[in-house]
Write a protein that holds these residues in place. Structure first.
Motif, PDB file in Angstrom:
ATOM      1  N   THR A 203       0.827  -1.209   0.000  1.00  0.00           N
ATOM      2  CA  THR A 203       0.000   0.000   0.000  1.00  0.00           C
ATOM      3  C   THR A 203       0.861   1.258   0.000  1.00  0.00           C
ATOM      4  OG1 THR A 203      -1.792  -1.122   1.175  1.00  0.00           O
ATOM      5  CG2 THR A 203      -1.767   1.280   1.262  1.00  0.00           C
ATOM      6  N   LYS A 204       1.901   1.266   0.826  1.00  0.00           N
ATOM      7  CA  LYS A 204       2.790   2.425   0.873  1.00  0.00           C
ATOM      8  C   LYS A 204       3.590   2.549  -0.419  1.00  0.00           C
ATOM      9  CE  LYS A 204       6.101   4.765   3.884  1.00  0.00           C
ATOM     10  NZ  LYS A 204       6.880   4.713   5.147  1.00  0.00           N
ATOM     11  N   LEU A 205       3.987   1.408  -0.991  1.00  0.00           N
ATOM     12  CA  LEU A 205       4.709   1.439  -2.260  1.00  0.00           C
ATOM     13  C   LEU A 205       3.832   2.041  -3.355  1.00  0.00           C
ATOM     14  CD1 LEU A 205       7.137   0.780  -4.019  1.00  0.00           C
ATOM     15  CD2 LEU A 205       6.287  -1.568  -4.228  1.00  0.00           C
ATOM     16  N   ARG A 206       2.569   1.690  -3.361  1.00  0.00           N
ATOM     17  CA  ARG A 206       1.656   2.277  -4.352  1.00  0.00           C
ATOM     18  C   ARG A 206       1.572   3.796  -4.187  1.00  0.00           C
ATOM     19  NH1 ARG A 206      -2.211  -2.109  -2.989  1.00  0.00           N
ATOM     20  NH2 ARG A 206      -2.022  -3.751  -4.559  1.00  0.00           N
ATOM     21  N   SER A 207       1.562   4.254  -2.941  1.00  0.00           N
ATOM     22  CA  SER A 207       1.520   5.689  -2.680  1.00  0.00           C
ATOM     23  C   SER A 207       2.791   6.374  -3.180  1.00  0.00           C
ATOM     24  CB  SER A 207       1.345   5.926  -1.178  1.00  0.00           C
ATOM     25  OG  SER A 207       1.282   7.301  -0.879  1.00  0.00           O
ATOM     26  N   LEU A 208       3.945   5.739  -2.939  1.00  0.00           N
ATOM     27  CA  LEU A 208       5.213   6.254  -3.463  1.00  0.00           C
ATOM     28  C   LEU A 208       5.165   6.340  -4.980  1.00  0.00           C
ATOM     29  CD1 LEU A 208       8.279   6.908  -3.527  1.00  0.00           C
ATOM     30  CD2 LEU A 208       8.710   4.445  -3.338  1.00  0.00           C
ATOM     31  N   ILE A 209       4.709   5.281  -5.617  1.00  0.00           N
ATOM     32  CA  ILE A 209       4.663   5.249  -7.086  1.00  0.00           C
ATOM     33  C   ILE A 209       3.746   6.332  -7.632  1.00  0.00           C
ATOM     34  CG2 ILE A 209       3.935   3.872  -9.075  1.00  0.00           C
ATOM     35  CD1 ILE A 209       4.892   1.388  -7.516  1.00  0.00           C
ATOM     36  N   ALA A 210       2.607   6.541  -6.975  1.00  0.00           N
ATOM     37  CA  ALA A 210       1.676   7.574  -7.423  1.00  0.00           C
ATOM     38  C   ALA A 210       2.324   8.957  -7.360  1.00  0.00           C
ATOM     39  CB  ALA A 210       0.406   7.539  -6.579  1.00  0.00           C
ATOM     40  N   ASP A 211       3.021   9.251  -6.264  1.00  0.00           N
ATOM     41  CA  ASP A 211       3.703  10.545  -6.133  1.00  0.00           C
ATOM     42  C   ASP A 211       4.854  10.656  -7.130  1.00  0.00           C
ATOM     43  OD1 ASP A 211       1.982  11.228  -4.115  1.00  0.00           O
ATOM     44  OD2 ASP A 211       3.432  10.982  -2.484  1.00  0.00           O
ATOM     45  N   PHE A 212       5.560   9.558  -7.314  1.00  0.00           N
ATOM     46  CA  PHE A 212       6.675   9.512  -8.264  1.00  0.00           C
ATOM     47  C   PHE A 212       6.192   9.809  -9.683  1.00  0.00           C
ATOM     48  CE2 PHE A 212       8.929   6.573 -11.239  1.00  0.00           C
ATOM     49  CZ  PHE A 212      10.187   7.147 -11.213  1.00  0.00           C
ATOM     50  N   LYS A 213       5.109   9.173 -10.077  1.00  0.00           N
ATOM     51  CA  LYS A 213       4.587   9.400 -11.428  1.00  0.00           C
ATOM     52  C   LYS A 213       4.078  10.830 -11.589  1.00  0.00           C
ATOM     53  CE  LYS A 213       1.725   7.631 -15.104  1.00  0.00           C
ATOM     54  NZ  LYS A 213       0.755   6.622 -15.582  1.00  0.00           N
ATOM     55  N   ALA A 214       3.420  11.353 -10.548  1.00  0.00           N
ATOM     56  CA  ALA A 214       2.931  12.731 -10.599  1.00  0.00           C
ATOM     57  C   ALA A 214       4.076  13.735 -10.738  1.00  0.00           C
ATOM     58  CB  ALA A 214       2.121  13.037  -9.338  1.00  0.00           C
ATOM     59  N   GLY A 216       6.703  13.165 -12.582  1.00  0.00           N
ATOM     60  CA  GLY A 216       7.319  12.990 -13.893  1.00  0.00           C
ATOM     61  C   GLY A 216       8.126  11.724 -14.041  1.00  0.00           C
ATOM     62  N   GLY A 217       8.124  10.873 -13.001  1.00  0.00           N
ATOM     63  CA  GLY A 217       8.832   9.603 -13.090  1.00  0.00           C
ATOM     64  C   GLY A 217       8.149   8.651 -14.051  1.00  0.00           C
ATOM     65  N   GLU A 218       8.954   7.808 -14.703  1.00  0.00           N
ATOM     66  CA  GLU A 218       8.395   6.956 -15.755  1.00  0.00           C
ATOM     67  C   GLU A 218       8.643   5.467 -15.590  1.00  0.00           C
ATOM     68  OE1 GLU A 218       8.618   8.256 -19.951  1.00  0.00           O
ATOM     69  OE2 GLU A 218       9.857   9.900 -19.196  1.00  0.00           O
ATOM     70  N   GLY A 219       9.470   5.055 -14.614  1.00  0.00           N
ATOM     71  CA  GLY A 219       9.801   3.633 -14.603  1.00  0.00           C
ATOM     72  C   GLY A 219      10.063   3.043 -13.230  1.00  0.00           C
ATOM     73  N   LEU A 220       9.977   1.713 -13.182  1.00  0.00           N
ATOM     74  CA  LEU A 220      10.321   0.935 -11.994  1.00  0.00           C
ATOM     75  C   LEU A 220      11.430  -0.044 -12.344  1.00  0.00           C
ATOM     76  CD1 LEU A 220       6.963  -0.315 -10.387  1.00  0.00           C
ATOM     77  CD2 LEU A 220       8.450   1.518  -9.575  1.00  0.00           C
ATOM     78  N   GLU A 221      12.350  -0.247 -11.427  1.00  0.00           N
ATOM     79  CA  GLU A 221      13.335  -1.304 -11.588  1.00  0.00           C
ATOM     80  C   GLU A 221      12.647  -2.619 -11.187  1.00  0.00           C
ATOM     81  OE1 GLU A 221      18.020  -1.314 -11.048  1.00  0.00           O
ATOM     82  OE2 GLU A 221      17.003  -1.410  -9.113  1.00  0.00           O
ATOM     83  N   ASP A 237       3.141  -6.122 -12.304  1.00  0.00           N
ATOM     84  CA  ASP A 237       1.739  -5.706 -12.188  1.00  0.00           C
ATOM     85  C   ASP A 237       1.625  -4.212 -11.882  1.00  0.00           C
ATOM     86  OD1 ASP A 237       0.920  -8.281 -12.685  1.00  0.00           O
ATOM     87  OD2 ASP A 237       0.504  -8.772 -10.576  1.00  0.00           O
ATOM     88  N   LEU A 238       2.535  -3.710 -11.044  1.00  0.00           N
ATOM     89  CA  LEU A 238       2.515  -2.282 -10.729  1.00  0.00           C
ATOM     90  C   LEU A 238       2.875  -1.435 -11.950  1.00  0.00           C
ATOM     91  CD1 LEU A 238       4.123  -2.365  -7.163  1.00  0.00           C
ATOM     92  CD2 LEU A 238       1.764  -1.762  -7.727  1.00  0.00           C
ATOM     93  N   CYS A 239       3.777  -1.936 -12.779  1.00  0.00           N
ATOM     94  CA  CYS A 239       4.097  -1.236 -14.028  1.00  0.00           C
ATOM     95  C   CYS A 239       2.849  -1.115 -14.896  1.00  0.00           C
ATOM     96  CB  CYS A 239       5.190  -1.980 -14.800  1.00  0.00           C
ATOM     97  SG  CYS A 239       6.859  -1.672 -14.212  1.00  0.00           S
ATOM     98  N   THR A 240       2.105  -2.202 -14.984  1.00  0.00           N
ATOM     99  CA  THR A 240       0.881  -2.195 -15.792  1.00  0.00           C
ATOM    100  C   THR A 240      -0.146  -1.237 -15.202  1.00  0.00           C
ATOM    101  OG1 THR A 240       1.247  -4.482 -16.478  1.00  0.00           O
ATOM    102  CG2 THR A 240      -0.990  -3.627 -16.684  1.00  0.00           C
ATOM    103  N   LYS A 241      -0.351  -1.326 -13.888  1.00  0.00           N
ATOM    104  CA  LYS A 241      -1.368  -0.502 -13.215  1.00  0.00           C
ATOM    105  C   LYS A 241      -1.081   0.987 -13.357  1.00  0.00           C
ATOM    106  CE  LYS A 241      -3.351   0.385  -8.625  1.00  0.00           C
ATOM    107  NZ  LYS A 241      -4.743   0.425  -9.085  1.00  0.00           N
ATOM    108  N   TYR A 242       0.186   1.364 -13.217  1.00  0.00           N
ATOM    109  CA  TYR A 242       0.543   2.784 -13.240  1.00  0.00           C
ATOM    110  C   TYR A 242       1.124   3.236 -14.580  1.00  0.00           C
ATOM    111  CZ  TYR A 242      -0.363   2.780  -8.240  1.00  0.00           C
ATOM    112  OH  TYR A 242      -0.977   2.677  -7.020  1.00  0.00           O
ATOM    113  N   GLU A 243       1.079   2.352 -15.567  1.00  0.00           N
ATOM    114  CA  GLU A 243       1.566   2.663 -16.929  1.00  0.00           C
ATOM    115  C   GLU A 243       3.012   3.152 -16.888  1.00  0.00           C
ATOM    116  OE1 GLU A 243      -1.392   5.416 -18.379  1.00  0.00           O
ATOM    117  OE2 GLU A 243      -2.591   3.776 -19.200  1.00  0.00           O
ATOM    118  N   LEU A 244       3.836   2.373 -16.223  1.00  0.00           N
ATOM    119  CA  LEU A 244       5.261   2.679 -16.111  1.00  0.00           C
ATOM    120  C   LEU A 244       6.084   1.694 -16.930  1.00  0.00           C
ATOM    121  CD1 LEU A 244       5.514   3.338 -12.264  1.00  0.00           C
ATOM    122  CD2 LEU A 244       5.512   5.059 -14.082  1.00  0.00           C
ATOM    123  N   LYS A 245       7.268   2.113 -17.324  1.00  0.00           N
ATOM    124  CA  LYS A 245       8.209   1.243 -18.027  1.00  0.00           C
ATOM    125  C   LYS A 245       9.034   0.453 -17.016  1.00  0.00           C
ATOM    126  CE  LYS A 245       8.472   4.682 -21.712  1.00  0.00           C
ATOM    127  NZ  LYS A 245       9.304   5.731 -22.362  1.00  0.00           N
TER     128      LYS A 245
END
Length: 283
Positions: A203-214, A216-221, A237-245
């Protein structure tokens, strides 16, 4: 394009930060391992990139500009990879100057904290260990071993330098959105490094990813060394959900760490769009 994964490593370190191989030796090792595309991602510095690129040109290894920036998000330390940026960008040059100054300040602060615990001379020893580069916690850990304060580096981190310990200082780092902005403004792509190493709930990782994408971040390792079973699927799955590379890298530091081998990483899942898809890399 995912078949390219076996030829690419987008996360490794040299003596420009806390690795044990010079940039030239690192590239030579990559060549021996069959790596065709290598991103040198030293901590908060790009000082090894020119040497790496020169050796890469000689050996036929494509060197992708990289850096691993330290940042903070919600008072937690986070590492952000910057890839394929303009290494001559004044924004990047200014950023690494600021980060390197912060590293010296942080190491001095950590050393002062540990001195109050009876561990003397660590700052000076860390400077020697880092060969004049901006020192980090691994250099302090090495100094603690050298002085006989702890038996090995792992103990130093477990007792004194790891998350939540006396030597864990994060406040010197800039906020996540500022770091992502540096990378984007320099023409690069920002990636959250090793997302499962921060001891976060999903849940916290999803929150980080949401802020990261907002920001201008584009990818996950998605793939790095030492992952547990199931983590690759979660990150895919998180890449798919948040449309990240998706990115991948060994996080190689030293040939004395056989559990982390340069270039020896699985391919990205087919569901993940590789971060390098638009870079026109040749096989």
């Amino acid at each position: 394009m995912s078949h390219l994964s076996s030829l690419i490593d987008l996360h490794c370190h040299s003596t420009a930060s806390d690795g044990t191989l010079t940039p030239s030796d690192l590239v030579a090792l990559a060549y021996q391992k069959g790596v065709k595309h290598l991103a040198l991602t030293d901590h908060d510095t790009i000082s090894g990139l020119d040497e790496a690129a020169s050796t890469g040109d000689a050996l036929g290894v494509n060197i992708i500009s990289g850096v691993e920036f330290s940042a903070q998000w919600n008072n937690q330390g986070i590492h952000i990879l910057g890839l394929n940026f303009d290494r001559q960008s004044p924004i990047i040059k200014s950023a690494v100057e600021r980060q390197e100054s912060s590293r010296f300040l942080r190491t001095k602060s950590i050393s002062e904290r540990l001195e109050k615990k009876g561990f003397e001379g660590l700052y000076e020893a860390a400077l020697v260990s880092s060969s004049g580069q901006a020192p980090g916690r691994p250099h302090i850990a090495s100094a603690m071993v050298e002085k006989g304060y702890v038996s090995n580096v792992s103990v130093a981190f477990k007792k004194y330098l790891g998350a939540g310990k006396v030597g864990d200082i994060r406040s010197v780092w800039p906020e996540l959105n500022e770091v992502v902005g540096w990378i984007v403004d320099a023409g690069g792509i920002a990636i959250i490094a090793h997302p499962r190493k921060y001891n976060m709930t999903v849940t916290k990782l999803r929150s980080l990813i949401a802020d990261f994408k907002a920001s201008g971040g584009e990818g996950l390792e998605v793939i790095t060394s030492g992952q547990k079973q199931g983590e690759i699927g979660l990150l895919a799955d998180l890449c798919t959900k948040y449309e990240l590379k998706g990115s991948l890298g060994s996080d190689f530091h030293s040939p004395t760490q056989p559990w982390v081998k340069l270039g020896a990483i699985p391919s990205l899942p087919k569901s993940v769009k590789p971060v390098w898809l638009d870079w026109a890399l040749s096989v």
